[in-house]
Design an enzyme around this catalytic site. Structure first.
Site, mmCIF file in Angstrom:
data_model
loop_
_atom_site.group_PDB
_atom_site.id
_atom_site.type_symbol
_atom_site.label_atom_id
_atom_site.label_comp_id
_atom_site.label_asym_id
_atom_site.label_seq_id
_atom_site.Cartn_x
_atom_site.Cartn_y
_atom_site.Cartn_z
ATOM 1 N N ASP A 67 -8.421 -22.257 -33.461
ATOM 2 C CA ASP A 67 -9.722 -21.623 -34.298
ATOM 3 C C ASP A 67 -10.916 -21.809 -33.292
ATOM 4 O O ASP A 67 -10.863 -22.580 -32.444
ATOM 5 C CB ASP A 67 -9.807 -22.009 -35.580
ATOM 6 C CG ASP A 67 -9.657 -23.683 -35.716
ATOM 7 O OD1 ASP A 67 -9.550 -24.388 -34.748
ATOM 8 O OD2 ASP A 67 -9.361 -24.036 -36.714
ATOM 9 N N ASN A 136 -8.808 -30.727 -47.916
ATOM 10 C CA ASN A 136 -8.941 -29.634 -49.234
ATOM 11 C C ASN A 136 -7.488 -28.893 -48.613
ATOM 12 O O ASN A 136 -7.217 -27.834 -49.472
ATOM 13 C CB ASN A 136 -10.050 -28.588 -48.907
ATOM 14 C CG ASN A 136 -10.153 -28.003 -47.751
ATOM 15 O OD1 ASN A 136 -9.153 -28.047 -46.845
ATOM 16 N ND2 ASN A 136 -11.134 -26.912 -47.493
ATOM 17 N N HIS A 138 -6.454 -27.424 -45.954
ATOM 18 C CA HIS A 138 -6.530 -25.998 -44.821
ATOM 19 C C HIS A 138 -5.673 -26.799 -43.756
ATOM 20 O O HIS A 138 -5.700 -27.763 -43.395
ATOM 21 C CB HIS A 138 -7.951 -25.814 -44.650
ATOM 22 C CG HIS A 138 -8.809 -26.550 -43.899
ATOM 23 N ND1 HIS A 138 -10.008 -26.749 -43.870
ATOM 24 C CD2 HIS A 138 -8.390 -27.463 -42.694
ATOM 25 C CE1 HIS A 138 -10.533 -27.767 -42.877
ATOM 26 N NE2 HIS A 138 -9.567 -28.326 -42.268
ATOM 27 N N GLU A 143 -8.469 -21.574 -45.289
ATOM 28 C CA GLU A 143 -8.952 -22.432 -46.280
ATOM 29 C C GLU A 143 -8.268 -22.044 -47.903
ATOM 30 O O GLU A 143 -7.573 -21.018 -47.788
ATOM 31 C CB GLU A 143 -10.316 -22.178 -46.589
ATOM 32 C CG GLU A 143 -11.534 -22.301 -45.476
ATOM 33 C CD GLU A 143 -11.846 -23.846 -45.592
ATOM 34 O OE1 GLU A 143 -10.782 -24.555 -45.826
ATOM 35 O OE2 GLU A 143 -12.757 -24.189 -45.162
HETATM 36 P P1 PGA Z 1 -9.122 -34.130 -38.999
HETATM 37 O O1 PGA Z 1 -9.331 -32.314 -39.530
HETATM 38 O O2 PGA Z 1 -8.042 -34.170 -38.056
HETATM 39 O O3 PGA Z 1 -10.389 -34.119 -38.431
HETATM 40 O O4 PGA Z 1 -8.938 -34.633 -40.208
HETATM 41 C C1 PGA Z 1 -8.084 -31.650 -39.741
HETATM 42 C C2 PGA Z 1 -8.631 -30.371 -40.002
HETATM 43 O O5 PGA Z 1 -9.474 -30.042 -40.683
HETATM 44 O O6 PGA Z 1 -7.519 -29.646 -40.038
#
Ligand code: PGA
EC number: 3.5.99.6
Length: 241
Positions: A67, A136, A138, A143
């Site tokens: 992304d 959350n 995702h 999302e």
């Molecule tokens: P993080 O993020 O590795 O910083 O916890 C993971 C994500 O948002 O996919």
């Protein structure tokens, strides 16, 4: 789903990097899906170290990031391109023309999504997709919601995600509101997924994603459908399993 649990975060990084290094060494012309976020950073450091020690080369590896923020170009210090450059690209021997990241500054973002999907389609299955999970649920920037997209699409970032990611920006207001992300379908097409999570704050979402029902309200739960997921967790993130 093979779940590996380690005592320390360093052990997680080491074990996940060994899988990636071994796979690349078995097939130098390798297609590697990359992720940003804190989860894979330690593993990227291990990959960089292994490269410096002559244990792996990325010369024949092609990378595809999940992304990119809409509105941040490659040169922007908070773009995901800059993140990848800081944590991996500049430390190893990737060829510039083997690095693919969605262009969040394309004039026509819908065309950019199509272009990225066509690229992924043309290249065939990724050999490994590196993946973390948001608090959350995702994966990539898919999302939680009523529906999920199979292909690359433009996503409105949730306030929760923007708040979490504001750690990388001078202020919350500066966190972009949109991103271009690979869809769930593209993520699940990878031959193997190397999933990394660490820290107690991830324990709830790990439980939900890996033991709960498969539900778009927890996009990570769709990983239960993939036949070849290697999950690398520390004891804290695994404590509710
Ligand atoms: P993080 O993020 O590795 O910083 O916890 C993971 C994500 O948002 O996919």
């Amino acid at each position: 789903m093979n779940i590996h649990i380690y005592q320390s975060e360093q052990d997680v990084d080491q074990a996940a990097s060994e899988v990636v290094i071994q796979s690349i060494n078995n097939m130098p012309s390798f297609k590697l899906g990359l992720a940003t976020g804190q989860s894979p950073v330690g593993m990227y450091a291990q990959l960089s170290k292994a490269y410096k020690e002559g244990l792996v080369s990325f010369d024949q590896v092609t990378s595809y990031n999940l992304d990119e923020y809409v509105g941040l170009d490659r040169g922007h210090p908070h773009s995901f391109y800059a993140f990848m450059d800081q944590h991996l690209f500049q430390h190893v021997d990737f060829r510039e023309n083997h690095i693919y990241i969605p262009n969040g500054c394309a004039d026509n973002l819908h065309d950019e999504c199509k272009r990225y999907d066509q690229l992924l389609e043309r290249e065939g299955q990724l050999d490994i997709q590196i993946l973390g999970i948001g608090l959350n649920g995702h994966i990539g920037f898919n999302e939680p919601g009523e529906t999920l997209h199979a292909g690359t699409h433009i996503v409105e970032l949730s306030e929760h995600t923007r708040k979490v990611n504001s750690q990388y920006f001078p202020s919350f207001e500066q966190v972009p509101t949109k991103a271009v992300t690979m869809g769930i379908g593209s993520i699940l097409k990878a031959k193997k997924i190397v999933f990394i999570a660490k820290g107690e704050q991830k324990s709830e979402v790990i439980k939900k994603a890996f033991t709960g029902p498969i539900n778009p309200l927890c996009p990570g739960s769709f990983l239960q459908l993939h036949p070849n997921v290697e999950v690398f967790l520390d004891e804290d993130s695994a404590k509710l399993l």
